[in-house]
Write a protein that holds these residues in place. Structure first.
Motif, short mmCIF file in Angstrom:
data_model
loop_
_atom_site.label_atom_id
_atom_site.label_comp_id
_atom_site.label_asym_id
_atom_site.label_seq_id
_atom_site.Cartn_x
_atom_site.Cartn_y
_atom_site.Cartn_z
N LEU A 386 0.82 -1.20 0.00
CA LEU A 386 0.00 0.00 0.00
C LEU A 386 0.86 1.26 0.00
N VAL A 387 1.94 1.23 0.77
CA VAL A 387 2.85 2.38 0.80
C VAL A 387 3.53 2.54 -0.56
N ARG A 388 3.94 1.43 -1.14
CA ARG A 388 4.60 1.49 -2.45
C ARG A 388 3.64 2.01 -3.52
N TRP A 389 2.36 1.64 -3.41
CA TRP A 389 1.36 2.11 -4.38
C TRP A 389 0.78 3.48 -3.99
N ARG A 390 1.30 4.06 -2.93
CA ARG A 390 0.89 5.39 -2.45
C ARG A 390 -0.60 5.45 -2.13
N ILE A 391 -1.06 4.44 -1.44
CA ILE A 391 -2.42 4.42 -0.89
C ILE A 391 -2.32 4.66 0.60
N ASP A 392 -2.92 5.74 1.07
CA ASP A 392 -2.75 6.17 2.45
C ASP A 392 -3.83 5.57 3.35
N ASP A 393 -3.44 4.58 4.12
CA ASP A 393 -4.33 3.93 5.08
C ASP A 393 -3.76 4.18 6.47
N ALA A 394 -4.39 5.07 7.21
CA ALA A 394 -3.82 5.52 8.48
C ALA A 394 -3.72 4.42 9.52
N VAL A 395 -4.61 3.43 9.48
CA VAL A 395 -4.61 2.38 10.51
C VAL A 395 -4.39 0.99 9.91
N ASP A 396 -4.03 0.90 8.64
CA ASP A 396 -3.85 -0.39 7.96
C ASP A 396 -5.11 -1.25 7.98
N ALA A 397 -6.27 -0.60 7.86
CA ALA A 397 -7.53 -1.35 7.86
C ALA A 397 -7.70 -2.18 6.59
N ILE A 398 -7.13 -1.70 5.48
CA ILE A 398 -7.29 -2.43 4.22
C ILE A 398 -6.58 -3.78 4.24
N PRO A 399 -5.29 -3.85 4.60
CA PRO A 399 -4.67 -5.18 4.68
C PRO A 399 -5.23 -6.04 5.79
N VAL A 400 -5.64 -5.44 6.90
CA VAL A 400 -6.18 -6.22 8.01
C VAL A 400 -7.54 -6.80 7.65
#
Length: 454
Positions: A386-400
């Motif tokens: 997500l960081v490499r693709w520049r998607i800003d997820d403040a709490v990492d809810a997307i991968p979790v």
């Protein structure tokens, strides 16, 4: 005032004596009286037993709903700990609006779209046993504003799930969403988006539901506690929302809009709040997973609930250890120093909880550990991506939630154990792919249903 069993049976016997007075011999009258007495006692016991079971089921659902709703506190603590201190009030207000918006949306039309039209006054056992002759529909068409609904405890339990799905998005959008827009999102998700998913997978009228009298490919999708229904829905919504809103100012671009070579880290202001939130979520997850059995009084359901709680514990622990070990190895390779990252460990724990949600009641304990170990690795890899693709997820809810919601649903198609499937869903014709090989075939129908559902 209701009569006692003694008074009821005495009145019944008196009536029989008066009707048989002078008719037949004494032994015949005695036999009739004995049968009537046994029938009266049996009926009274059955009625009392049914009332007791209904009371136990209602209390069980209310207790589980309370645990699930308490998870809102956990989400709020994690969100507050992950943002900068000047954004704490804004973030907490979003979490509060999630609960408020979800309650209004789910009460007015959400529940009707999710479960409306399927004999809403039926018992829990009839719901679980596919009784009522349900026909497949896109959404429900009755019970708006809870009209005609008697099982209010079931509504409260389902509302708590709805609020959980809605609040997953709150952390992802931290520091960059207007309150009016966020309230509108909460109501819309609870009123339509989430109910459509629920109806498809959990309602006996849903085309993917394993409770449908004619399920997809004679199997249907198995999602016991909401790995896809709740977490994948919330995680996917978070991904779409963050792509629309874009990253926080200064995260991936400077003030002139130029792409930064190294993304700016925005560390949260309190690891203590994040850790508190993680433990609260773990605690609430026992109501989330175990409560999804719906009825505690049906045959062997008490055993299923216990097994579900054990699997929930093991997967959470495995996810935490997996993420912590892998992140430590990566950090040592990158910097030459051994460091233990608490934030990765906490999110790994949550990843294990999400991954086991779909199959917590139908996989063996060793499989729950495997599921948890894989979930930790998936979380860590996707967080970096997500960081490499520049998607800003403040709490990492997307991968979790999204990634491990997908993995958890797929794991059901691999690890669903035949005996447990029979106990929970009443059939073991189609089980996990690995167990199908043990039966001497490569039946992957359940796995295919899981893929369709995802």
């Amino acid at each position: 005032m209701s009569s006692t069993t003694y008074q009821t049976c005495l009145a019944s016997l008196t009536s029989i004596d008066s009707n048989t007075n002078g008719v037949g011999d004494a032994s015949s009258s005695s036999s009739i009286a004995t049968e009537a007495l046994l029938e009266c006692i049996s009926n009274a016991f059955d009625t009392s037993h049914q009332n007791t079971n209904a009371s136990i089921d209602t209390f069980f659902l209310l207790y589980a709903a309370s645990l699930v709703f308490f998870m809102q506190t956990g989400f709020a603590m994690i969100c507050a700990g992950c943002v900068r201190i000047n954004n704490v009030q804004n973030t907490l207000l979003k979490n509060l609006l999630d609960a408020c918006g979800a309650s209004l949306g789910f009460y007015t039309v959400g529940y009707a779209f999710a479960f409306g039209g399927y004999n809403s006054n039926s018992s829990y056992s009839s719901y679980l046993d596919n009784e009522g002759g349900a026909t497949t529909t896109f959404i429900g068409k009755e019970n708006f504003f809870l009209m005609g609904v008697e099982n209010d405890s079931f509504w409260l339990f389902q509302f708590a799930f709805c609020a959980t799905s809605a609040t997953i998005v709150a952390g992802t959008l931290a520091e960059r969403c207007q309150m009016t827009a966020y309230l509108a999102y909460s109501i819309m998700l609870a009123a339509f988006v989430y109910p459509v998913v629920v109806h498809s997978i959990w309602s006996p009228q849903g085309f993917l539901s394993a409770h449908n009298p004619t399920p997809l490919w004679d199997s249907g999708m198995v999602d016991f506690a909401g790995g896809s229904v709740v977490h994948l829905t919330g995680g996917m919504t978070a991904l779409i929302a963050t792509k629309i809103l874009g990253p926080r100012t200064g995260r991936f671009h400077d003030l002139r809009g130029k792409v930064l070579k190294v993304p700016t880290e925005f560390p949260g202001h309190s690891l203590a709040l994040q850790c508190l939130g993680t433990f609260i979520l773990w605690f609430g997850w026992y109501g989330f997973n175990a409560g999804s059995i719906i009825s505690l009084t049906l045959d062997d359901h008490h055993l299923v609930v216990s097994h579900t709680a054990i699997n929930t514990t093991l997967s959470a622990a495995a996810g935490c250890v997996s993420t912590l070990c892998l992140s430590t190895i990566v950090a040592e390779r990158m910097s030459g120093e051994v460091t233990f990252n608490l934030q990765y460990a906490m999110n790994g724990c949550l990843s294990g909880l999400v991954a086991i949600t779909a199959g917590c009641s139908i996989v063996e304990s060793w499989a729950s550990i495997v599921i948890g170990l894989v979930s930790g690795a998936l979380y860590l890899c996707c967080s970096k991506l997500l960081v490499r693709w520049r998607i800003d997820d403040a709490v990492d809810a997307i991968p979790v939630h999204m990634i491990n919601g997908i993995w958890g649903s797929l794991s059901v198609g691999l690890f669903a154990e035949p005996t447990l499937m029979k106990a929970v869903y009443g059939t073991s014709d189609h089980v996990g792919w690995f167990y199908s090989w043990g039966r001497g075939n490569a039946d992957a129908i359940l796995l295919a249903c899981q893929l369709v559902g995802i």
